[in-house]
Design an enzyme around this catalytic site. Structure first.
Site, PDB file in Angstrom:
ATOM      1  N   LYS A   1      12.487  -7.606   1.039  1.00  0.00           N
ATOM      2  CA  LYS A   1      11.488  -8.347   0.240  1.00  0.00           C
ATOM      3  C   LYS A   1      10.219  -7.489   0.157  1.00  0.00           C
ATOM      4  O   LYS A   1       9.463  -7.376   1.111  1.00  0.00           O
ATOM      5  CB  LYS A   1      11.137  -9.695   0.886  1.00  0.00           C
ATOM      6  CG  LYS A   1      10.328 -10.549  -0.081  1.00  0.00           C
ATOM      7  CD  LYS A   1       9.173 -11.272   0.542  1.00  0.00           C
ATOM      8  CE  LYS A   1       7.834 -10.635   0.538  1.00  0.00           C
ATOM      9  NZ  LYS A   1       7.123 -10.470  -0.719  1.00  0.00           N
TER      10      LYS A   1
ATOM     11  N   CYS B   1      -3.160   1.965   6.659  1.00  0.00           N
ATOM     12  CA  CYS B   1      -3.383   1.408   7.999  1.00  0.00           C
ATOM     13  C   CYS B   1      -3.848   2.512   8.950  1.00  0.00           C
ATOM     14  O   CYS B   1      -4.404   2.230  10.006  1.00  0.00           O
ATOM     15  CB  CYS B   1      -2.132   0.724   8.516  1.00  0.00           C
ATOM     16  SG  CYS B   1      -0.664   1.704   8.340  1.00  0.00           S
TER      17      CYS B   1
ATOM     18  N   GLY C   1       2.416  -5.028   7.484  1.00  0.00           N
ATOM     19  CA  GLY C   1       1.436  -5.815   6.734  1.00  0.00           C
ATOM     20  C   GLY C   1       0.281  -6.223   7.622  1.00  0.00           C
ATOM     21  O   GLY C   1      -0.106  -5.488   8.527  1.00  0.00           O
ATOM     22  N   SER C   2      -0.217  -7.427   7.385  1.00  0.00           N
ATOM     23  CA  SER C   2      -1.437  -7.860   8.073  1.00  0.00           C
ATOM     24  C   SER C   2      -1.133  -8.411   9.467  1.00  0.00           C
ATOM     25  O   SER C   2      -0.007  -8.815   9.764  1.00  0.00           O
ATOM     26  CB  SER C   2      -2.124  -8.945   7.244  1.00  0.00           C
ATOM     27  OG  SER C   2      -1.302 -10.087   7.198  1.00  0.00           O
TER      28      SER C   2
ATOM     29  N   GLY D   1       2.067 -10.710  10.704  1.00  0.00           N
ATOM     30  CA  GLY D   1       2.859 -10.067  11.771  1.00  0.00           C
ATOM     31  C   GLY D   1       2.941 -10.946  13.009  1.00  0.00           C
ATOM     32  O   GLY D   1       4.013 -11.095  13.617  1.00  0.00           O
TER      33      GLY D   1
ATOM     34  N   GLN E   1      -8.563  -8.076  -2.964  1.00  0.00           N
ATOM     35  CA  GLN E   1      -8.920  -7.002  -2.030  1.00  0.00           C
ATOM     36  C   GLN E   1     -10.298  -6.444  -2.381  1.00  0.00           C
ATOM     37  O   GLN E   1     -11.108  -6.146  -1.495  1.00  0.00           O
ATOM     38  CB  GLN E   1      -7.855  -5.898  -2.073  1.00  0.00           C
ATOM     39  CG  GLN E   1      -8.050  -4.795  -1.040  1.00  0.00           C
ATOM     40  CD  GLN E   1      -7.864  -5.278   0.393  1.00  0.00           C
ATOM     41  OE1 GLN E   1      -6.873  -5.919   0.720  1.00  0.00           O
ATOM     42  NE2 GLN E   1      -8.819  -4.990   1.257  1.00  0.00           N
TER      43      GLN E   1
ATOM     44  N   GLU F   1       8.970   3.248  14.355  1.00  0.00           N
ATOM     45  CA  GLU F   1       9.679   3.542  13.111  1.00  0.00           C
ATOM     46  C   GLU F   1       9.789   5.046  12.958  1.00  0.00           C
ATOM     47  O   GLU F   1       9.035   5.805  13.545  1.00  0.00           O
ATOM     48  CB  GLU F   1       8.898   2.992  11.923  1.00  0.00           C
ATOM     49  CG  GLU F   1       8.661   1.494  12.014  1.00  0.00           C
ATOM     50  CD  GLU F   1       8.454   0.857  10.666  1.00  0.00           C
ATOM     51  OE1 GLU F   1       9.396   0.843   9.864  1.00  0.00           O
ATOM     52  OE2 GLU F   1       7.345   0.371  10.420  1.00  0.00           O
TER      53      GLU F   1
ATOM     54  N   ASN G   1       0.798  -1.239   0.000  1.00  0.00           N
ATOM     55  CA  ASN G   1       0.000   0.000   0.000  1.00  0.00           C
ATOM     56  C   ASN G   1       0.828   1.285   0.000  1.00  0.00           C
ATOM     57  O   ASN G   1       0.327   2.338  -0.386  1.00  0.00           O
ATOM     58  CB  ASN G   1      -1.010  -0.011   1.151  1.00  0.00           C
ATOM     59  CG  ASN G   1      -0.367  -0.064   2.501  1.00  0.00           C
ATOM     60  OD1 ASN G   1       0.722  -0.623   2.646  1.00  0.00           O
ATOM     61  ND2 ASN G   1      -1.000   0.497   3.493  1.00  0.00           N
TER      62      ASN G   1
ATOM     63  N   GLU H   1       4.539  -3.437  12.163  1.00  0.00           N
ATOM     64  CA  GLU H   1       3.460  -2.458  12.006  1.00  0.00           C
ATOM     65  C   GLU H   1       2.326  -3.184  11.309  1.00  0.00           C
ATOM     66  O   GLU H   1       2.488  -3.666  10.198  1.00  0.00           O
ATOM     67  CB  GLU H   1       3.919  -1.259  11.160  1.00  0.00           C
ATOM     68  CG  GLU H   1       4.924  -0.363  11.849  1.00  0.00           C
ATOM     69  CD  GLU H   1       4.419   0.240  13.148  1.00  0.00           C
ATOM     70  OE1 GLU H   1       3.180   0.291  13.359  1.00  0.00           O
ATOM     71  OE2 GLU H   1       5.251   0.618  13.977  1.00  0.00           O
TER      72      GLU H   1
HETATM   73  P1  NDP Z   1       0.462  -9.666   4.191  1.00  0.00           P
HETATM   74  O1  NDP Z   1       0.722  -9.506   5.635  1.00  0.00           O
HETATM   75  O2  NDP Z   1       0.252 -11.054   3.700  1.00  0.00           O
HETATM   76  O3  NDP Z   1       1.669  -9.057   3.329  1.00  0.00           O
HETATM   77  C1  NDP Z   1       2.638  -8.140   3.772  1.00  0.00           C
HETATM   78  C2  NDP Z   1       4.022  -8.614   3.357  1.00  0.00           C
HETATM   79  O4  NDP Z   1       4.329  -9.817   4.051  1.00  0.00           O
HETATM   80  C3  NDP Z   1       4.119  -8.942   1.861  1.00  0.00           C
HETATM   81  O5  NDP Z   1       5.403  -8.622   1.403  1.00  0.00           O
HETATM   82  C4  NDP Z   1       3.909 -10.448   1.858  1.00  0.00           C
HETATM   83  O6  NDP Z   1       4.387 -11.101   0.715  1.00  0.00           O
HETATM   84  C5  NDP Z   1       4.686 -10.829   3.096  1.00  0.00           C
HETATM   85  N1  NDP Z   1       4.352 -12.158   3.637  1.00  0.00           N
HETATM   86  C6  NDP Z   1       3.210 -12.851   3.505  1.00  0.00           C
HETATM   87  N2  NDP Z   1       3.306 -14.041   4.153  1.00  0.00           N
HETATM   88  C7  NDP Z   1       4.537 -14.090   4.699  1.00  0.00           C
HETATM   89  C8  NDP Z   1       5.238 -15.042   5.485  1.00  0.00           C
HETATM   90  N3  NDP Z   1       4.696 -16.192   5.855  1.00  0.00           N
HETATM   91  N4  NDP Z   1       6.484 -14.755   5.880  1.00  0.00           N
HETATM   92  C9  NDP Z   1       7.058 -13.585   5.546  1.00  0.00           C
HETATM   93  N5  NDP Z   1       6.458 -12.658   4.795  1.00  0.00           N
HETATM   94  C10 NDP Z   1       5.209 -12.885   4.377  1.00  0.00           C
HETATM   95  O7  NDP Z   1      -0.731  -8.744   3.781  1.00  0.00           O
HETATM   96  P2  NDP Z   1      -1.517  -8.696   2.381  1.00  0.00           P
HETATM   97  O8  NDP Z   1      -0.736  -7.909   1.422  1.00  0.00           O
HETATM   98  O9  NDP Z   1      -1.942 -10.067   1.966  1.00  0.00           O
HETATM   99  O10 NDP Z   1      -2.795  -7.865   2.817  1.00  0.00           O
HETATM  100  C11 NDP Z   1      -3.826  -8.502   3.565  1.00  0.00           C
HETATM  101  C12 NDP Z   1      -4.464  -7.505   4.515  1.00  0.00           C
HETATM  102  O11 NDP Z   1      -3.474  -7.014   5.409  1.00  0.00           O
HETATM  103  C13 NDP Z   1      -5.025  -6.258   3.871  1.00  0.00           C
HETATM  104  O12 NDP Z   1      -6.293  -6.483   3.374  1.00  0.00           O
HETATM  105  C14 NDP Z   1      -4.988  -5.295   5.017  1.00  0.00           C
HETATM  106  O13 NDP Z   1      -6.113  -5.498   5.848  1.00  0.00           O
HETATM  107  C15 NDP Z   1      -3.743  -5.682   5.774  1.00  0.00           C
HETATM  108  N6  NDP Z   1      -2.584  -4.828   5.431  1.00  0.00           N
HETATM  109  C16 NDP Z   1      -2.179  -3.908   6.323  1.00  0.00           C
HETATM  110  C17 NDP Z   1      -1.144  -3.069   6.015  1.00  0.00           C
HETATM  111  C18 NDP Z   1      -0.682  -2.043   6.964  1.00  0.00           C
HETATM  112  O14 NDP Z   1      -0.016  -1.094   6.556  1.00  0.00           O
HETATM  113  N7  NDP Z   1      -0.966  -2.164   8.233  1.00  0.00           N
HETATM  114  C19 NDP Z   1      -0.456  -3.120   4.740  1.00  0.00           C
HETATM  115  C20 NDP Z   1      -0.937  -4.158   3.860  1.00  0.00           C
HETATM  116  C21 NDP Z   1      -1.954  -4.973   4.221  1.00  0.00           C
HETATM  117  P3  NDP Z   1       3.536 -11.225  -0.649  1.00  0.00           P
HETATM  118  O15 NDP Z   1       4.373 -10.510  -1.601  1.00  0.00           O
HETATM  119  O16 NDP Z   1       3.443 -12.656  -0.968  1.00  0.00           O
HETATM  120  O17 NDP Z   1       2.218 -10.584  -0.433  1.00  0.00           O
END
Ligand code: NDP
Length: 478
Positions: free
Chosen positions: A172, A281, A225-226, A230, A328, A458, A149, A247
């Site tokens: 990554k 977020c 991320g999610s 996390g 999404q 951060e 995002n 985060e």
């Molecule tokens: P994810 O947590 O899956 O993705 C975030 C990052 O983590 C991506 O680079 C992803 O890789 C990576 N990842 C996924 N699984 C693993 C793992 N097992 N080990 C290490 N890294 C991993 O979130 P999504 O992008 O799938 O989004 C899902 C939901 O998360 C959204 O709908 C939203 O609600 C929330 N979100 C929140 C954010 C925030 O800023 N707080 C940001 C983004 C999402 P890959 O490239 O495969 O996706």
């Protein structure tokens, strides 16, 4: 079609497979092919970072400053072109894409300065003729895992402090938006980053991300991320006794009191709830409105929301770009359906069929909701906001804090007393008065409480807490 490789140990390394990066405003447009790294690529990148770590830890502050400053300068110089790429791969409007690129430039320049200001303490010992020195050292090799995002700002605000404080990096980025991270890698390479100091491995989280998370030679992991990913990372890092910084999501409240300036409140809520397609977020997703202003506020907000122009991210008139991908979009639409099932009045929220083959959705407002509905407890991450009507300030504060999350919280009021009490009693890491819950500065700490964040903050000088480790040295001069 251009193929984009991973950067490992100073070499651009081809991968066994490449993925298509497609434009969410127009799925028929392929932006480029990006490497789908393997577990072996991630392992090689960790090895390269480990090999480079002693040299970079000993590099002069001037060398670190110069690298980060040069990257910041180039990001700013090329902000139009990079912002366009960002809008094409993520779907933000062009103005937002350029703005985010300039933000990344500011972050690199800020940490270029911080590289020169790594300070310690000299303290007198409680014992005679002994000095105590407290110094900061790099943590070592850091793994950075970033979401789609903010595809340039988040890689920048993790990479720049990591390098400024002398760490080596394996980044990554999200598989959906590798283009902007690839630009950062290219600029670091062009600006003379020594081999192995910064490595980029694009690919799936379950493959590349998981290899970094479980790799014994990664010293610290920073993730955005999610919540489920996390939480998994926190558990693994806890087991491996390694530093982590997470985060995660938000369900950010925006309180609107009877004494608020209506125009200020509506502008803050339109921006906080719907801009960037609600994919922040820090988005204002729960609008907690005092009864006396409720009807006037809703009327004006609905009019403002209906006037927002949804469309192709690059079209100059667009205010709300597409949702990032089909998954999404389906998730957002299912929350719109859930809002109806839970008894809310739903305005907007439908999928839009526009001129191009994109993931377009009208912004949605859910009226007549209460804080126990799932739509008010779970992060939706789309252009959707709920209105919760409350009787008074105390109820507003209680509802604002009644959430598993605690990233950002806002209040619109002209009462200094109410603003002061809200600032002090809010259980969020960031509090906004008469401003959207989203939209932060780059030189001050960013982060939340409760389920939103874990580990040190951060950004700004607080980033040193995560990217350095403290050493206490005793010197006897007797
Ligand atoms: P994810 O947590 O899956 O993705 C975030 C990052 O983590 C991506 O680079 C992803 O890789 C990576 N990842 C996924 N699984 C693993 C793992 N097992 N080990 C290490 N890294 C991993 O979130 P999504 O992008 O799938 O989004 C899902 C939901 O998360 C959204 O709908 C939203 O609600 C929330 N979100 C929140 C954010 C925030 O800023 N707080 C940001 C983004 C999402 P890959 O490239 O495969 O996706």
């Amino acid at each position: 079609m251009d193929k984009h490789d991973n950067l490992i140990g100073g070499e651009w390394v081809s991968a066994d497979a490449y993925g298509e990066n497609r434009n969410p405003s127009n799925r028929d447009e392929v932006i480029g092919l990006y490497a789908q790294g393997s577990a072996a690529d991630a392992e090689r990148a960790v090895e390269a970072a480990q090999a480079a770590a002693p040299g970079w830890a000993d590099a002069t502050p001037q060398a670190r400053h110069d690298l980060l400053e040069a990257v910041g300068r180039k990001l700013a110089e090329r902000s139009q072109e990079i912002g366009r790429l960002l809008s094409r791969e993520e779907g933000k409007t062009l103005a937002e894409g350029i703005g985010e690129t300039l933000r990344a430039a500011q972050v690199f320049k800020f940490f270029a300065g911080e590289a020169l200001r790594v300070a310690g303490d000299l303290q007198a010992s409680v014992r005679p003729d002994i000095d105590v020195e407290v110094t900061r050292e790099p943590v070592g090799v850091v793994g950075l895992i970033t979401p789609w995002n903010f595809p340039i700002a988040i890689p920048a605000w993790k990479t720049a402090p990591a390098l400024a404080y002398g760490n080596c990096v394996v980044l990554k980025p999200a598989d959906l938006t590798p283009g902007c991270a690839h630009v950062i890698a290219r600029l670091l390479d062009e600006c003379g980053c020594p081999p192995g100091v910064f490595n980029l491995v694009m690919g799936r989280g379950s493959v590349v991300g998981e290899t970094l998370v479980t790799h014994p030679d990664i010293d610290a992991l920073s993730f955005t991320g999610s919540v489920p990913t996390g939480s998994h990372i926190a558990e693994v890092c806890g087991r491996m006794k390694r530093k982590s910084q997470l985060e995660m999501g938000g369900k950010n409240p925006m309180v609107v009191l009877n004494d608020a300036d209506l125009d200020v409140a509506v502008a803050a809520c339109l921006n906080g709830t719907f801009f960037s397609t609600g994919q922040r977020c820090t988005a204002s997703s729960r609008l907690i409105v005092e009864a006396g202003i409720h009807d006037a506020f809703v009327e004006k907000l609905v009019a403002g929301m209906r006037a927002l122009k949804v469309g192709d991210a690059l079209a100059p008139e667009t205010q709300i770009g597409p949702v990032v991908d089909g998954k999404q979009l389906q998730s957002n639409l299912s929350y719109v359906e859930l809002a109806r099932k839970e008894g809310a009045e739903v305005i907007g929220g439908e999928q839009l069929d526009l001129a191009t083959n994109g993931f377009f959705q009208a912004p949605a407002l859910f009226l007549g909701t209460n804080n126990s509905m799932r739509i008010n407890r779970e992060e939706i991450f789309g252009p959707c906001g709920s209105v919760i009507k409350v009787g008074d300030f105390d109820e507003a504060l209680a509802v604002a804090n009644d959430t598993e999350f605690g990233l950002s919280a806002g209040i619109c009021t002209t009462s200094l007393k109410a603003a002061r009490t809200f600032k002090r009693k809010s259980q969020a890491g960031m509090v906004m008065v008469n401003l959207p819950t989203a939209g932060v500065d780059f030189h001050v700490p960013f982060g939340g409480r409760k389920g939103s964040s874990f580990g040190p903050r951060e950004q700004g000088r607080y980033a040193a807490e995560f990217y350095t480790t403290v050493k206490t040295a005793y010197v006897f001069a007797g």
